[in-house]
Design an enzyme around this catalytic site. Structure first.
Site, PDB file in Angstrom:
ATOM      1  N   ARG A   1       0.801  -1.233   0.000  1.00 26.12           N
ATOM      2  CA  ARG A   1       0.000   0.000   0.000  1.00 26.12           C
ATOM      3  C   ARG A   1       0.834   1.285   0.000  1.00 26.12           C
ATOM      4  NH1 ARG A   1      -3.176   1.603   3.199  1.00 26.12           N
ATOM      5  NH2 ARG A   1      -4.766   2.329   1.782  1.00 26.12           N
TER       6      ARG A   1
ATOM      7  N   CYS B   1      14.926  -5.392  -3.513  1.00 29.01           N
ATOM      8  CA  CYS B   1      15.771  -4.568  -4.372  1.00 29.01           C
ATOM      9  C   CYS B   1      14.946  -3.633  -5.243  1.00 29.01           C
ATOM     10  CB  CYS B   1      16.644  -5.464  -5.242  1.00 29.01           C
ATOM     11  SG  CYS B   1      17.634  -6.556  -4.247  1.00 29.01           S
TER      12      CYS B   1
END
Ligand SMILES: *Cc1c(COP(=O)(O)O)cnc(C)c1O
Length: 420
Positions: free
Chosen positions: A316, A347
């Site tokens: 979110r 990453c």
């Protein structure tokens, strides 16, 4: 004000109901979603109580949190369900719900979805286009049945929320134009296998102002009256979901009872059954994401708190620029404050839970609770970076039920095959 009252500090340690979150972390590991059963029940009952005396059904929007134990909790309270896929219907039935309390929403239903839902005897379809109407008619006729259909209308109301979760403007892909939908009902009246008995709408999510909801209700009610006058036997009005919850300490959610009393006035004397499809407002505040600090570091002027949860577990903040309060599970009286980015190990620069957030100084091994994470949390999680999905725990008083076990490495490759 955050109203997730099932998460309280006792002597400086955060509990979910009667369970200490440090014990949960020790036994079940981190990251973990922790839900309060009582929190879910309380929110559901608030809707039921506000709706007393109005003919209604609350159809919980499964997509907000589709864990079986969560669905079962709501089914036991008599909830209906709003689904957007056949997979969600499968879950709802596994959770012990009655198929005839299920409504099927969504802009892109496949023939297989529709057939599965008809075979299982769901209550009705919220239809979004003329092409879908023909598909529904064709499949229902083929199996010699007649299904209840509501058109989802687009009332062209600005829901005043994040653009990704706003759905009620003419420019959005959802629903049928309210000005053109009467011809669709005319068409539906003539088609076999179809009973056009309802009108539905859903203008968006995380609405913190009731005015757009009432404006939509008025527009849709005017449509219902026009339809009834021209002989369409409308019996149900589905006003969707969308009530917002407070994500920030200083924010106020909207009150379910204010919303319903506004609807009560507008519905008086209409002879309609009201359906509502709340998702977020039932489960958001009943959940947290429990995570552990791995490291802290400083790059130039910036502090980073690196935790073991990541964007693949709760997307979110990245997807909607959403704010979640993040609090220490154990309050340390001597802790100073620091301003830091709270980030995960994935990453991607977008892998953050908060940026420039002030929080009590935290170090390796400390536990943090990311609050208001019960809705659109686990359901949007993925295995990105080959991270096993986290466990979901449902707390009931002093008991902890493992509602979904943590995935293993074997789970990561399930269904994959090496070349021969
Ligand atoms: C997403 C959705 C809901 C639930 O919305 P919330 O904001 O979670 O209450 C209800 N109905 C439809 C059609 C939806 O797409």
């Amino acid at each position: 004000m955050l109203t997730d009252s099932e998460f309280q500090y006792r002597a400086g340690t955060l509990f979910c109901e009667d369970v200490n979150l440090t014990e949960i972390a020790a036994i079940h590991g981190t990251p973990a979603y922790v839900y309060s059963k009582r929190g879910i029940e309380t929110k559901y009952r608030a809707y039921e109580e506000a709706l007393a005396g109005i003919s209604h059904r609350i159809c919980y929007a499964v997509k907000a949190n589709s864990n079986l134990a969560v669905l079962q909790t709501l089914a036991r309270l008599g909830a209906g369900f709003d689904i957007v896929s056949a997979g969600e219907l499968f879950r709802v039935l596994k959770a012990g719900a009655r198929a005839d309390a299920v409504v099927f929403s969504g802009v892109g239903k496949t023939a297989e979805d529709v057939r599965y839902a008809i075979e299982n005897g769901i209550h009705s379809f919220n239809c979004e286009s003329e092409a879908e109407l023909h598909l529904l008619s064709e499949i229902a006729s083929k199996v010699n049945t007649c299904i209840s259909v509501a058109f989802r209308v687009n009332p062209d109301v600005d829901a005043i929320t994040h653009p990704y979760i706003s759905t009620g403007l003419r420019e959005h892909k959802f629903g049928a134009d309210i000005g053109l939908v009467e011809s669709l009902y005319e068409c539906a009246m003539k088609l076999p296998g179809i009973r056009p008995e309802g009108v539905s709408c859903h203008i968006g999510s995380q609405l913190l102002d009731l005015k757009p909801l009432w404006e939509a209700a008025e527009k849709v009610l005017a449509l219902v009256r026009r339809l009834k006058r021209s002989g369409v036997p409308i019996r149900e009005l589905d006003l969707g979901g969308g009530l917002g919850v407070p994500y920030r300490g200083a924010e106020h959610g909207v009150s379910v009872s204010d919303f319903i009393s506004g609807l009560r006035e507008r519905l008086a004397g209409e002879d309609l059954r009201l359906l509502l499809e709340p998702g977020r407002s039932i489960v958001a505040e009943a959940g947290i994401l429990l995570t552990k600090v791995l490291f802290t570091k400083r790059n130039g002027q910036k502090n980073f708190v690196i935790v073991d949860a990541a964007m693949n577990d709760l997307i979110r903040p990245t997807l909607y620029q959403a704010h979640h309060e993040i609090v220490p599970v154990v309050k340390r009286l001597d802790a100073g404050h620091l301003t830091a980015d709270i980030v995960g190990p994935v990453c991607e620069t977008g892998d953050f839970f908060a940026r420039g957030r002030e929080l009590p100084e935290a170090g390796s091994g400390d536990l943090l609770a990311i609050r208001t994470a019960g809705a659109y949390g686990f359901v949007l999680s993925s295995n990105y970076n080959s991270r096993p999905r986290v466990c979901e725990l449902l707390v009931d008083g002093s008991r902890v039920h493992v509602a979904r076990r943590r995935e293993t490495f074997e789970d990561l490759i399930r269904g994959e095959d090496l070349l021969q």
